[in-house]
Design a protein around this motif. Structure first.
Motif, PDB file in Angstrom:
ATOM      1  N   HIS A 113       0.844  -1.194   0.000  1.00 20.48           N
ATOM      2  CA  HIS A 113       0.000   0.000   0.000  1.00 20.48           C
ATOM      3  C   HIS A 113       0.881   1.247   0.000  1.00 20.48           C
ATOM      4  CE1 HIS A 113      -3.201   2.766   1.065  1.00 20.48           C
ATOM      5  NE2 HIS A 113      -2.427   3.213   2.038  1.00 20.48           N
ATOM      6  N   PRO A 114       0.555   2.315  -0.772  1.00 21.19           N
ATOM      7  CA  PRO A 114      -0.677   2.540  -1.528  1.00 21.19           C
ATOM      8  C   PRO A 114      -0.640   2.076  -2.983  1.00 21.19           C
ATOM      9  CG  PRO A 114       0.553   4.574  -1.423  1.00 21.19           C
ATOM     10  CD  PRO A 114       1.332   3.570  -0.629  1.00 21.19           C
ATOM     11  N   GLY A 115       0.440   1.391  -3.417  1.00 19.47           N
ATOM     12  CA  GLY A 115       0.415   0.836  -4.762  1.00 19.47           C
ATOM     13  C   GLY A 115       1.644   1.162  -5.576  1.00 19.47           C
ATOM     14  N   ALA A 116       1.522   0.860  -6.867  1.00 15.44           N
ATOM     15  CA  ALA A 116       2.663   0.955  -7.768  1.00 15.44           C
ATOM     16  C   ALA A 116       2.836   2.365  -8.319  1.00 15.44           C
ATOM     17  CB  ALA A 116       2.476  -0.031  -8.913  1.00 15.44           C
ATOM     18  N   GLY A 117       4.001   2.595  -8.919  1.00 16.13           N
ATOM     19  CA  GLY A 117       4.344   3.900  -9.451  1.00 16.13           C
ATOM     20  C   GLY A 117       5.319   4.597  -8.530  1.00 16.13           C
ATOM     21  N   VAL A 118       6.154   5.464  -9.074  1.00 19.16           N
ATOM     22  CA  VAL A 118       7.216   6.096  -8.290  1.00 19.16           C
ATOM     23  C   VAL A 118       6.666   6.909  -7.120  1.00 19.16           C
ATOM     24  CG1 VAL A 118       9.188   7.670  -8.404  1.00 19.16           C
ATOM     25  CG2 VAL A 118       8.775   6.066 -10.275  1.00 19.16           C
ATOM     26  N   PRO A 119       5.644   7.767  -7.302  1.00 17.55           N
ATOM     27  CA  PRO A 119       5.139   8.501  -6.135  1.00 17.55           C
ATOM     28  C   PRO A 119       4.522   7.591  -5.078  1.00 17.55           C
ATOM     29  CG  PRO A 119       4.383   9.505  -8.187  1.00 17.55           C
ATOM     30  CD  PRO A 119       4.962   8.179  -8.544  1.00 17.55           C
ATOM     31  N   MET A 120       3.774   6.568  -5.516  1.00 20.58           N
ATOM     32  CA  MET A 120       3.116   5.683  -4.557  1.00 20.58           C
ATOM     33  C   MET A 120       4.151   4.868  -3.763  1.00 20.58           C
ATOM     34  SD  MET A 120      -0.157   6.241  -4.828  1.00 20.58           S
ATOM     35  CE  MET A 120       0.327   7.944  -5.117  1.00 20.58           C
ATOM     36  N   ALA A 121       5.171   4.357  -4.446  1.00 25.19           N
ATOM     37  CA  ALA A 121       6.218   3.607  -3.745  1.00 25.19           C
ATOM     38  C   ALA A 121       6.940   4.498  -2.752  1.00 25.19           C
ATOM     39  CB  ALA A 121       7.198   3.010  -4.756  1.00 25.19           C
ATOM     40  N   THR A 122       7.131   5.766  -3.119  1.00 21.34           N
ATOM     41  CA  THR A 122       7.777   6.719  -2.209  1.00 21.34           C
ATOM     42  C   THR A 122       6.887   6.994  -1.008  1.00 21.34           C
ATOM     43  OG1 THR A 122       8.877   7.710  -4.128  1.00 21.34           O
ATOM     44  CG2 THR A 122       8.894   8.977  -2.092  1.00 21.34           C
ATOM     45  N   LEU A 123       5.584   7.080  -1.232  1.00 25.25           N
ATOM     46  CA  LEU A 123       4.650   7.240  -0.108  1.00 25.25           C
ATOM     47  C   LEU A 123       4.665   6.014   0.794  1.00 25.25           C
ATOM     48  CD1 LEU A 123       1.486   8.942  -1.644  1.00 25.25           C
ATOM     49  CD2 LEU A 123       3.023   9.883   0.088  1.00 25.25           C
ATOM     50  N   SER A 124       4.834   4.828   0.215  1.00 23.83           N
ATOM     51  CA  SER A 124       4.870   3.616   1.040  1.00 23.83           C
ATOM     52  C   SER A 124       6.034   3.679   2.026  1.00 23.83           C
ATOM     53  CB  SER A 124       4.985   2.365   0.159  1.00 23.83           C
ATOM     54  OG  SER A 124       6.308   2.175  -0.317  1.00 23.83           O
ATOM     55  N   ALA A 125       7.128   4.300   1.615  1.00 23.84           N
ATOM     56  CA  ALA A 125       8.273   4.450   2.509  1.00 23.84           C
ATOM     57  C   ALA A 125       7.942   5.378   3.673  1.00 23.84           C
ATOM     58  CB  ALA A 125       9.472   4.988   1.726  1.00 23.84           C
ATOM     59  N   ARG A 126       7.184   6.417   3.391  1.00 22.49           N
ATOM     60  CA  ARG A 126       6.758   7.309   4.474  1.00 22.49           C
ATOM     61  C   ARG A 126       5.877   6.558   5.463  1.00 22.49           C
ATOM     62  NH1 ARG A 126       2.500  11.841   3.350  1.00 22.49           N
ATOM     63  NH2 ARG A 126       1.160  10.328   4.401  1.00 22.49           N
ATOM     64  N   HIS A 127       4.964   5.733   4.923  1.00 24.71           N
ATOM     65  CA  HIS A 127       4.097   4.959   5.808  1.00 24.71           C
ATOM     66  C   HIS A 127       4.918   4.008   6.679  1.00 24.71           C
ATOM     67  CE1 HIS A 127       0.849   6.784   3.814  1.00 24.71           C
ATOM     68  NE2 HIS A 127       0.669   5.927   2.829  1.00 24.71           N
ATOM     69  N   ALA A 128       5.907   3.351   6.085  1.00 22.45           N
ATOM     70  CA  ALA A 128       6.747   2.417   6.852  1.00 22.45           C
ATOM     71  C   ALA A 128       7.533   3.147   7.928  1.00 22.45           C
ATOM     72  CB  ALA A 128       7.681   1.669   5.903  1.00 22.45           C
ATOM     73  N   ALA A 129       8.148   4.277   7.567  1.00 27.19           N
ATOM     74  CA  ALA A 129       8.957   5.020   8.536  1.00 27.19           C
ATOM     75  C   ALA A 129       8.097   5.549   9.682  1.00 27.19           C
ATOM     76  CB  ALA A 129       9.675   6.166   7.828  1.00 27.19           C
ATOM     77  N   GLU A 130       6.912   6.048   9.344  1.00 23.49           N
ATOM     78  CA  GLU A 130       6.034   6.555  10.397  1.00 23.49           C
ATOM     79  C   GLU A 130       5.565   5.427  11.311  1.00 23.49           C
ATOM     80  OE1 GLU A 130       2.994   8.689   8.327  1.00 23.49           O
ATOM     81  OE2 GLU A 130       4.250  10.483   8.052  1.00 23.49           O
ATOM     82  N   ALA A 131       5.300   4.247  10.744  1.00 20.60           N
ATOM     83  CA  ALA A 131       4.911   3.099  11.577  1.00 20.60           C
ATOM     84  C   ALA A 131       6.047   2.724  12.518  1.00 20.60           C
ATOM     85  CB  ALA A 131       4.544   1.918  10.680  1.00 20.60           C
ATOM     86  N   ILE A 132       7.264   2.725  12.006  1.00 21.40           N
ATOM     87  CA  ILE A 132       8.432   2.395  12.834  1.00 21.40           C
ATOM     88  C   ILE A 132       8.568   3.380  13.987  1.00 21.40           C
ATOM     89  CG2 ILE A 132      10.964   2.370  12.836  1.00 21.40           C
ATOM     90  CD1 ILE A 132      10.742   1.259   9.925  1.00 21.40           C
ATOM     91  N   LEU A 133       8.501   4.667  13.677  1.00 20.97           N
ATOM     92  CA  LEU A 133       8.692   5.676  14.714  1.00 20.97           C
ATOM     93  C   LEU A 133       7.559   5.635  15.744  1.00 20.97           C
ATOM     94  CD1 LEU A 133       9.956   8.641  12.516  1.00 20.97           C
ATOM     95  CD2 LEU A 133      11.292   6.982  13.820  1.00 20.97           C
ATOM     96  N   ASN A 134       6.333   5.419  15.281  1.00 20.07           N
ATOM     97  CA  ASN A 134       5.210   5.310  16.225  1.00 20.07           C
ATOM     98  C   ASN A 134       5.361   4.092  17.117  1.00 20.07           C
ATOM     99  OD1 ASN A 134       3.949   7.610  15.268  1.00 20.07           O
ATOM    100  ND2 ASN A 134       2.673   6.521  13.799  1.00 20.07           N
ATOM    101  N   ASP A 135       5.784   2.972  16.525  1.00 21.60           N
ATOM    102  CA  ASP A 135       5.944   1.754  17.316  1.00 21.60           C
ATOM    103  C   ASP A 135       7.083   1.888  18.318  1.00 21.60           C
ATOM    104  OD1 ASP A 135       3.884   0.732  15.852  1.00 21.60           O
ATOM    105  OD2 ASP A 135       5.112  -0.606  14.617  1.00 21.60           O
ATOM    106  N   GLN A 136       8.175   2.527  17.923  1.00 22.52           N
ATOM    107  CA  GLN A 136       9.288   2.714  18.847  1.00 22.52           C
ATOM    108  C   GLN A 136       8.902   3.631  19.991  1.00 22.52           C
ATOM    109  OE1 GLN A 136      12.202   1.191  19.025  1.00 22.52           O
ATOM    110  NE2 GLN A 136      11.670  -0.067  17.258  1.00 22.52           N
TER     111      GLN A 136
END
Length: 517
Positions: free
Chosen positions: A476-499
């Motif tokens: 999530h949120p899907g394919a394409g350069v902007p969407m893949a870049t957004l997926s990284a933001r989602h992952a990083a925010e999940a990591i920081l929230n979990d920590q």
């Protein structure tokens, strides 16, 4: 006085240095993590890749940038400016379209100019229909950007509440219709249906099976298209250089053999050469199907199980070459449509290479500053079904000459030729993508986008393993350069929230222990 040393930074290991892996590395480094970025190929970039040519490196993947704000925000994480690292050129002409009957239509960054072009192309009624279609897709993009694309963990209940709060969205979504069905009601001119139906292929799908909601993809281009001067690979090179300046350990030629899990947590990555890299946080920024199939060891095979059940998206045949063009004037972004769109997608859905495909020509040296050089760089893309295997077909090397002959014949009919004529040596077919990207089966966009809830069925950033996270075009949120870049933001925010949650729990436990004492 006792000196208390600062605690060592948490260690983050990221598997995969495509755009999502690079973006994850930027965000985690900005948050203070010690980051190791692993890439199995000899260069970073993932699907943003190049092949050499006499005219210089030629892009053999994505060709333009949309949703620029996503990348401005990414560079800002490390106190940098996107414009200081790459030169972006906004395109006045979004794309140029050609049909076998000789008709041609340009769409522009200026909406009113596009309306005028459609009016000249197909008449006043078509212009009115185009205006209505743009308003419809604009409202959909605006409505679903925040609760869907910008949200790490979208919920059907939230989306339903959004729709119920704006009842006009229901007819705009056409929830019971495919994209093809919506376009039949939106445009009388079959050429315009064909044009806007092709946006389903941006996420690896067919307009005959993709939900009507995917019509909103048009707005990603309508809101602006940028060319990266020198090619898209300049963007990933700039990110790699920025990471190097900030102390990220980027390792190319690093093949991950398996992920080690101890006490229910990902504890280390083992490389094929024998090295063991301990980690506090692990991000897998490749196709999540690699985890689900056990390609990275049995300990993570229960992650993203839907990727082994869902059908795969389309792939492509990509031809990258340098030549001198002859014929019609090309923009940077050109689409040559097949005469029979229905036949093309019937073939694709049946797992066949289309007999007469539409094809995309990116003239890499057009749409940039200055006059194109005599020897230009080109990338030609046609849709293709994903392969059924991760390696070369058992029948031996694929014969690409009939396909190249067909494409060349169609280009000749459109009045365009190249000197020298490109050869099959310059083609990247689906089975090569399958070899390059483990467990992908050659699919370039992860699992299929077909079905109304397909977007909600993609893996999310968090997994069943607490400190293992996912990013990339297969999530999530899907394919394409902007969407893949957004997926990284989602992952990083999940990591920081979990920590933060872990730290809060630890402090609470410590206070509880002290009061008991």
């Amino acid at each position: 006085m006792t000196h208390v040393s600062a605690p060592a930074p948490l260690r983050a290991v990221i598997i995969g240095a495509g755009i999502a892996g690079l973006a994850c590395a930027v965000r985690l480094r900005a948050a203070g993590y010690a980051v190791t970025l692993l890439e199995r190929h000899d260069a970073v970039g993932g699907k943003i890749r190049t092949i050499p040519s006499p005219a210089g490196p030629i892009d053999a993947g994505p060709t333009v940038l949309t949703m620029r704000h996503v990348f401005d925000d990414l560079f800002a994480q490390l106190g940098a400016s996107l414009d200081d690292h790459v030169t972006l050129i906004k395109q006045d002409t979004l794309e140029r379209h050609f049909w076998p009957d000789g008709s041609q239509l340009d769409l522009y960054a200026d909406h009113e100019r596009s309306i005028g072009a459609v009016r000249a192309f197909a008449g006043a009624k078509a212009a009115a229909q185009f205006t209505q279609f743009c308003a419809r897709t604009r409202s959909l993009f605006s409505a679903f950007d925040a609760p869907m694309m910008q949200t790490a963990d979208p919920r059907i209940t939230t989306l339903v509440a959004k729709v119920l709060a704006q009842p006009a969205l229901i007819p705009a979504m056409a929830p019971l219709s495919t994209l093809r069905g919506l376009l039949r009601h939106s445009f009388d001119d079959p050429r315009l249906r064909q044009l806007f139906g092709r946006y389903a292929t941006y996420v690896g799908g067919s307009p005959t099976h993709a939900p009507a909601l995917l019509s909103l993809i048009w707005q990603a281009e309508a809101q602006g298209v940028w060319v990266v001067e020198g090619g898209m690979h300049k963007l990933t090179q700039a990110l790699a250089a920025l990471l190097d300046q900030h102390g990220v350990d980027t390792r190319t030629g690093a093949h991950v053999d398996r992920i080690e899990v101890q006490q229910g947590r990902a504890s280390a990555v083992h490389l094929s050469g024998g090295a063991r890299l301990p980690c506090d946080v692990l991000v897998h920024a490749g196709d999540p199907r690699a985890l689900a199939t056990g390609a990275l060891g049995p300990s993570t095979a229960h992650v993203a199980p839907q990727t082994t059940r869902a059908k795969r998206s389309f792939s492509a045949r990509v031809l990258s070459f340098a030549a001198t063009p002859h014929g019609p004037d090309l923009a940077h972004h050109n689409v040559f449509f097949a005469a029979d769109a229905e036949a093309e997608f019937r073939d694709l859905m049946a797992g066949r290479i289309p007999a007469t495909p539409s094809f995309y020509i990116c003239a890499l040296d057009r749409g940039q500053t200055g006059t194109p050089p005599p020897l230009e760089r080109f990338e030609i893309i046609t849709n293709a079904p994903a392969t059924a295997a991760d390696t070369t077909p058992d029948s031996g090397p694929e014969d690409l000459s009939p396909w190249l002959h067909q494409i060349t014949q169609q280009m000749t009919q459109a009045g365009i030729t190249f000197s020298p004529t490109p050869t099959t040596d310059a083609v990247t077919p689906p089975h090569v993508f399958a070899q390059m990207f483990p467990a992908s089966l050659g699919a370039l966009y992860g699992q299929t986008p077909h079905g109304l809830t397909a977007a909600l069925n993609r893996p999310r950033a968090r997994t069943q393993i607490p400190n293992l996270y996912l990013a990339g075009g297969g999530t999530h949120p899907g394919a394409g350069v902007p969407m893949a870049t957004l997926s990284a933001r989602h992952a990083a925010e999940a990591i920081l929230n979990d920590q933060t949650s872990i730290s809060t729990s630890a402090r609470t436990a410590m206070r509880g222990g002290m009061s008991t004492a």
